[in-house]
Design an enzyme around this catalytic site. Structure first.
Site, PDB file in Angstrom:
ATOM      1  N   HIS B  66      41.882  19.988  56.965  1.00  0.00           N
ATOM      2  CA  HIS B  66      41.912  18.830  57.869  1.00  0.00           C
ATOM      3  C   HIS B  66      43.361  18.572  58.244  1.00  0.00           C
ATOM      4  CE1 HIS B  66      41.050  15.049  59.724  1.00  0.00           C
ATOM      5  NE2 HIS B  66      41.937  14.454  58.962  1.00  0.00           N
ATOM      6  N   ASP B  68      45.907  16.687  60.339  1.00  0.00           N
ATOM      7  CA  ASP B  68      46.210  15.538  61.185  1.00  0.00           C
ATOM      8  C   ASP B  68      47.238  15.908  62.245  1.00  0.00           C
ATOM      9  OD1 ASP B  68      44.668  13.365  60.024  1.00  0.00           O
ATOM     10  OD2 ASP B  68      45.905  13.670  58.242  1.00  0.00           O
ATOM     11  N   ASP B 190      37.327  12.459  59.266  1.00  0.00           N
ATOM     12  CA  ASP B 190      38.297  11.488  58.757  1.00  0.00           C
ATOM     13  C   ASP B 190      38.318  10.137  59.468  1.00  0.00           C
ATOM     14  OD1 ASP B 190      40.319  10.613  57.039  1.00  0.00           O
ATOM     15  OD2 ASP B 190      41.910  11.367  58.311  1.00  0.00           O
TER      16      ASP B 190
END
Lengths: 999, 999
Positions: B66, B68, B190
């Site tokens: 994941h 960002d 998320d």
């Protein structure tokens, strides 16, 4: 006939006959050294180095990882990457990753160092991966440096174990990779100070050079100023140069990259951001900083080649980060050459760097002392670890003795030793455990507690495997299938068998090459015993009560009230069996102690005591008629808690920093009781609940034994304590004293002095401490008092005539060198703090002949007899005595190694155990006939190897280096009398591969 | 003729004629979609899934990272792995490593999500690496999930920008990888709560399913109990099912692996130690723990398939760690099947897991509301970020407006827009900056300050590139080469040109598809001006003094003492140019303010004030003759500092937690001055040095403008403040209020209530806050008060008739969600704390027709006019007015997208901007003729696409899912009148690729 074999064998190897020919004469050598024949087709080693630019400053980037074989985590935790919560480190992934990355660009290089880890990885790889790695090694893209099982500690190791651990590491590399697997440089980037004996060993192992990272900060500053960060180390005062000459390079940044250029996942330096479309393009900045770093570094080195160690602890787990950025660095920095830059960067290895230094053809300053002690700043002397974890240090030393006995009995007992009456036994487990224990955070005592426990566990497990082997071997040699019991806690008078048995026998195996006598003390509950020797003759034996100190230290592990003491003797590489029978098991008044004595003595020595204080007052050698005044007592230094205006440095696992130069006396008087009988005279001194000692004179001993027991060191006053014993004598030692280097050559030490630079002493105690591995002495013209230790310890001579040895340390603070724990040892048995027991042996001799006494004495402590017990009567047919040798070796000769190499060959190391100046008698060359060595083995072939047994001796070629102000020493070979009759010169160790069969 | 082209074009695609045929009719589509023709030879997508075992519990291990797109570090810092001291994360290495590891074992799978990162990586790769990656994608070993440029925030984004960012991400994947690059699942693991409009968008983009990780803990617990963690989300109340139906899966551990099974370098879980020769062999333990975890998880899901997300934030930088252990896990767990285990583990992807759920052929519970607000525990409501960083939120919204104008002018101006009179311009920079800004730690305000700065910088840079394009385009359209000046700080009355110029012109570009009039306020220093329109007609204009609040907030960036106000009007997708001349530059008494007024009004609205307090008292719609009581004031919640017995939770960037439910009033009275003239009537209210407001009524406006200025929020009392404005009315709203979802469909909210579970309310304020992206309203049978916002904000209706909106937040503590900073915004301009200014527009209407007012009103705020200025006289030949459309679009139709796709084609999105129930008039289907759309472009071909423009509309096939208690909805296609005359139904967005040429 065997003579012919030997000749052919030797020459075959020499002339590089095809392996098939070798097979005929010595099939045991078949697999050794693998890959020799590949020599001409490979491009590894110096041939594989990248080209450099003679007119430029060449920067050798050396990608490397430093993988501690245990420290904050255990060796296997490090291997797997377990417990990353303690420290992020996983060696399996490092090797996975590095191989992947090397394959991506043939220019890339990597060195790997710790074979103990590499071995673990290798055996998990597929054969195709193994093939890939072999290719990388053959092309010099993956190179091994150092190559021992671990990177051994230099201050607290014994040369015997160091040679062993180097041998198994290098053997693995040799057998796996052949000639391309042979490291060309020794690489001790992390050990905390450097021993001369290590340098000597490395030289004899064929290394072309040696690199390290840590040395005294004053020394470093001086050497930077005079450009002597590269030097020629003459590492022996006895071996003929250049036998022990070792070119030595001091690395520029410890073993780290220059500041700002660490691209590992463990670092946070800016990566090279070269995409102009993204923010923060930084190529120009990186190039500028790098050129600046390179030029600054070049100012403090001699040649137009400099090295940068691009790596650090457990780095390269994700090698891509490093290589991706290094590729870019090289590209962008070298691109500046078209703009007039004269800096050339390249992927390199230590050996490639070394080759360039050698090509420079300069002269190098000569160094003959060592690099102890190591201080990284004014109040930060790394002299605490000389003593840290004294119990582990002793256990490691005993384990070495056990391993040597195990090795020998594996050879002497034949194949049945490994697979015999008592199951499968092996020496390998202990050998590897010992190899791991040599690591510079193992025996050094600088690991976390749980890791120290793991080292000990490994040794214990290794010893269990050896016990089966020894039982098998002795069953074969004795002809008896009786079960053998081993009592590993005799030092605290614990042995369930002897405590309860009414009749038992004890076999004493002697791993030394000469007949040796030792006293034996067995825990018993009877008051009278009969002991008979191998011929059925009664042996003088005595029973003493177990001391109060022993009762406390054994902590319910045994219940013997008495100790049975007698002297045993065993033939070289052999055993003797003694039978013991209980005569009387009632308490007897004869066991009551006497009060404070004024004197104990035997035919050799006399010790006097002050009846008021209970302390020794003098020591006399009755043979030489020399007497010295001698007081001995226990003291403790108050460990710095860091609360100090000069420096926040605490005493810890590494660092010794007393907060005062005056140690506190534990007690000015000892409570004393004594026992004197025909076997032993002993004075038991009680200084405090946590300090006691027995002063002993066995009837046949030429040394006084001081058996000290220290602990639990009290710390409820919140003061860390570093406990020493100090011997104060009338010897006019001035400011000199002497310590051994790794148990071998002795070096002179002088207070507040370093031979190669003007010392500014900043720590009057810690800065005068040196490692003592097996002995230390003080002397004047008349008297030499030698103290033989049973483990590595730190010590110093702070006052004239005085010698102090640190015995135990209990500290309350971490010392900020990474271990993150206070050295405050506890265990299940000692929840209130570790109790440690040990022995010091004192020998008083005339200086000129002192070595004749302390050399064998120290050997007897290092190679202790291996006792095994059988309960009940011995079978009639049991062979009670055996020697593996035809005769005792000459006194100067020590049989260092006898171990099974492969099915048909054994590895033998013989050493001359005297320095050239030590003894008129003993420091002479001595000849041994290898064919007449063994009693049960025929030696069919022999070939000499280098010290690490990974190269034929006659193929060993090392770089030649020219010292300043001296001729370049030319390699010299001394002629032996014959292939079989080999001559040993002082301090020489010779290594042979023997093809043997049982007679 | 063009009709024919269109038909052929459309059918060609439909029938999948070879590309060569397409080329003849629409060469602009040549490269789109790349790889379509590969469809039958690839094994990607659902075909590439590993086989499962129908009788076993199948555990789908989904390796993922994941990443960002900015959070603690900037997007480029994350990409390169820079500033690892802040957070260890380097996406370049993740992709390097994953590709390497996928190649090692064909069973392995990986999904990649954030195309913004993938794109950065891809363009740095060699063509052979690109080929390798294509192969992995074609084999389904590397699969893209979601695939937008970023993983957008759902609470604070506007649908327009979300569609754009998804489009550029998916376009890159399509052009690079063809059909195998099309993600099958949306993947929002998320974001902190989930918007219904996002689900609707994803459905219309062709995703087969949607997975996320965060939802209210009570909701989660309830769903676990009733096994409804997988559900069918009906995401629109207007679109015909299943158009906006989206199968939605809630992941079991957020997006992390089950406890104990995280093998990333960022984790510390025990690796699988399967070498029996090493210590700590743990295979049995790992297998046991895994089986336990799998079985526990299976208890709360419906099928015999469960998913485990094996990865997390920035994991897989060293993918070997993960895969090596996952390989072993799969091997050892599945080996237990021979011992009767019924657990089957496999490498999988979300789409493979989804396929199995689909195959299960079950019915799924239907959800029609959304997943706001999100609380991870009783006192931890993530409702603060709805408002966090209000200035960034506004800047992002303006940037979207600018981007749309830029896109349109790129099309309308032709190729000369990109390379023209003023140099190279582009829309791509701003498009990417906007795409990045949609990230769930960007516009959300939950990033570190330096990252927020980076987002703003990117937008600014993007706008610079657009300015060049706009200047080029307008130069072409106007025929004038005069330099254009852009004044980006007009909101604080700063514009150097208008401040000093005596004669200038202002061009007003209107990005909307209908003629719009706006008021314009220009900072000036004169007191009288003449303004003429495109026909030379004088326009009514007035000069007002710059307010005290503006003087303070502009902080020396400008020196205008007055503002020139007049109304402008611009044609659809076109501009009008107004000329301004200074008449008088002396101060004039006409500029003096009046005192507190009792009323201001225009022809549509009347606002009354209490002359004592200076506050509003009522609002009247003069047309509909409706009046409500209305007071409005400013308050602040005292932010929790964590010092609370119920919970340590603080208010922070994410979390809103007032320490009392009663906010403190800034001031019960305002100091007031007012101005009333023919153009505007305004009341300037001064509440405190840090809170002021202007209540404005422009002469032609149907909305009251509240221009608020808040800051620097004082914190010298050490109390964090969350500033709201509250409108208290006589409307009987009961417990209901309404908020939009991502600026589009409106959802009903009820106090202390959630539609799908029995809420236990634990935070009476924070737990009743919802995101407001463009509007919120309260209503009763008679009155609807709609507040249109200029950015995303949080708000709630705590009391009957009341609506509060949070405007600004200044906090002193981090809220423990990782950002590690207090939300305490400062800058060079505002070192003492950020000042924020914004506008709320109030509209009072009858509920049945309120949307007819607020829909266009909100569009005018979202798509604001783009003003550009030229100094001096205009050239005679300058074209003063232009419209890109032949006529205004019908009121219900919004031109959402017009942007250049490639050389010869443009992307057009038309939307019906009303919900089906909103308006009798406007909620009707409406038809648009695409051929008659543009004034300067001929449309030669048209083809309809899915919403994300990565699939032909007629090729879009989605999994069909059956809701519980309902028929399975069948895909429905409405017939258009013709290829050109397309019909839009309420809330429908239709996406077309048009081949165009200039007329």
């Amino acid at each position: 006939m065997s003579y012919d074999f030997a000749l052919v064998f030797n020459m075959a190897v020499h002339l590089r006959f095809p392996t098939a020919v070798l097979l005929l004469v010595c099939s045991g050598v078949l697999s050794f050294p693998v890959g020799q024949e590949k020599r001409d087709t490979t491009t590894c080693g110096y041939q594989s180095c990248h080209a450099t630019k003679p007119t430029m400053l060449n920067v050798h980037l050396v990608p490397h990882t430093h993988d501690d074989v245990g420290w904050l985590k255990t060796v296997d935790q490090y291997f797997y990457g377990d417990r990353n919560d303690i420290q992020h480190a996983g060696v399996q992934y490092i090797l996975d990753s590095v191989v992947d990355q090397l394959l991506k660009n043939p220019d890339r290089r990597f060195i790997y160092v710790e074979t103990g880890f590499f071995y673990r990885w290798w055996k998990q790889q597929s054969s195709s991966m193994q093939q890939t790695v072999k290719q990388l090694v053959n092309e010099g893209r993956l190179e091994f440096a150092n190559g021992g099982w671990c990177m051994s500690d230099e201050a607290t190791t014994h040369y015997s174990a160091v040679i062993d651990q180097m041998t198994i590491g290098l053997r693995f590399l040799n057998e796996t990779f052949g000639i391309c697997g042979r490291p060309r440089v020794a690489w001790h980037i992390d050990p905390f100070g450097h021993a001369r004996e290590h340098a000597s060993i490395f030289a004899q192992m064929g290394y072309d050079g040696f690199f390290f990272g840590r040395l005294d900060y004053q020394d470093r500053n001086h050497r930077m100023k005079v450009k002597e960060q590269e030097l020629l180390w003459r590492a022996s005062d006895s071996l003929t140069p250049p036998m022990a000459d070792l070119f030595t390079g001091i690395l520029p940044n410890g073993y780290n990259p220059p500041e700002g250029f660490c691209w590992d996942q463990l670092c946070s330096d800016a990566p090279i951001r070269d995409d102009p479309d993204l923010e923060d393009y930084n190529v120009d900045d990186v190039v500028w900083r790098f050129l600046h770093a390179a030029k600054s570094q070049a100012l403090v080195y001699k040649t137009n080649h400099i090295i940068m160690t691009m790596g650090s602890d457990f780095q390269y787990e994700n090698a891509n980060l490093w290589y991706k950025n290094l590729d870019k660095l090289i590209r962008y920095v070298n691109a500046q050459q078209t703009n007039g830059s004269n800096v050339n960067v390249l992927y390199s290895t230590p050996s490639c760097y070394l080759q360039e230094l050698h090509r420079a053809n300069l002269t190098w300053s000569l160094k003959t002392d060592d690099f102890f002690p190591y201080a990284d700043n004014a109040h930060n002397f790394w002299t605490g670890y000389f003593t840290s974890r004294p119990a582990l240090k002793r256990y490691e030393r005993i384990s070495n003795s056990n391993l040597q006995s195990c090795n020998q009995l594996e050879v002497l007992g034949g194949p049945v030793s490994r697979k015999g009456l008592f199951g499968l036994g092996d020496s390998e487990t202990l050998r590897k455990a010992m190899a791991v224990a040599q690591h510079h955070d193992a025996v050094s005592g600088t690991e976390k507690q749980h890791v120290a426990n793991d080292y000990a566990k490994r040794l214990a497990k290794g010893w269990q495997h050896c016990q089966v082997l020894v039982s098998n071997s002795l069953a074969s040699l004795t002809g008896s299938s009786a079960e053998r019991i081993y009592c590993d806690n005799l030092n605290v008078s614990v042995c369930p068998l002897t405590e309860s048995s009414k009749k038992f026998s004890v076999s004493v195996y002697n791993p030394l090459g000469r007949t040796v006598a030792w006293p034996v003390r067995l825990p018993v509950n009877g008051t009278a015993y009969s002991v008979t020797d191998t011929r059925g003759k009664y042996v003088d034996c005595q029973v003493l009560p177990v001391s109060r100190a022993t009762q406390e230290v054994r902590r319910n592990r045994g219940f013997a009230s008495n100790e049975l003491v007698f002297q045993v003797q065993a033939p070289p590489l052999g055993y003797s069996t003694y039978s013991v029978s209980l005569l009387k098991d009632q308490p007897s008044s004869t066991l009551l102690p006497h009060g404070a004595p004024t004197v104990i003595q035997n035919k050799f020595l006399q010790v006097t005591f002050d009846p008021d204080t209970g302390l020794m007052t003098s020591l006399t050698n009755l043979e030489t008629k020399q007497t010295i005044k001698l007081t001995q007592n226990f003291y403790w230094y108050n460990a710095s808690d860091g609360n100090n205006y000069e420096s926040q440095q605490t005493s810890g696992a590494y660092i010794f920093r007393p907060n005062s130069s005056t140690p506190l006396m534990v007690n000015s008087k000892a409570k004393v009781e004594s026992f004197q009988n025909s076997v032993v005279q002993e004075v038991r001194q009680w200084f405090a609940p946590w300090v006691s000692q027995v002063v002993r004179l066995y009837s046949d001993s030429k040394a006084v034994e001081l058996e000290w027991t220290v602990g639990p060191v009290p710390v409820n006053d919140r003061q860390g304590k570093e406990v020493i014993t100090r011997l104060d004598t009338s010897i006019k030692s001035s400011e000199f004293f002497y310590t051994d280097s790794n148990g071998r050559e002795v070096l002179q030490r002088k207070k507040d002095f370093r031979p190669t630079w003007q010392l500014k002493q900043t720590e009057p105690i810690a800065g005068n401490y040196y490692p003592i591995n097996s002995r230390a002495f003080i002397k004047d013209d008349m008297d030499q008092l030698t103290v033989v230790t049973d483990r590595s310890q730190g010590g110093g001579s702070i006052y004239n005539g005085s010698l102090e040895i640190m015995l135990h340390r209990r500290l309350l603070y971490d010392d900020y060198r990474g271990v993150g724990e206070a050295l405050d040892e506890k265990s299940e048995i000692f929840p209130d703090g570790l109790v440690v027991r040990g022995r010091l042996l004192l020998s008083l001799e005339r200086p000129a002949s002192a070595a004749d006494a302390h050399r064998p004495l120290a050997q007897e402590v290092v190679s202790q007899p291996l006792l095994s017990f059988t309960d009940g009567d011995l079978n009639q047919s049991t062979r009670l005595e055996f020697s593996g040798l035809q005769a005792s070796l000459p006194p100067a000769v020590h049989l260092l190694t006898l171990s099974q190499w492969d099915k048909e060959s054994v590895l033998l190391r013989l050493e001359h155990q005297f320095q050239s100046w030590e003894s008129k008698v003993s420091s002479q060359p001595v000849t041994v006939n290898l064919q007449k060595l063994f009693s049960t083995l025929d030696v069919l072939g022999v070939s000499e190897l280098n010290l690490s047994a990974n190269q034929w001796k006659d193929e060993m070629r090392r770089f030649d280096w020219t010292p300043e102000k001296e001729e370049k020493p030319l390699p010299k070979t001394f002629e032996d009398l014959s292939v079989w009759e080999i001559t040993l010169r002082p301090m020489e160790i010779r290594t042979f591969l023997l093809r043997v069969t049982f007679k």
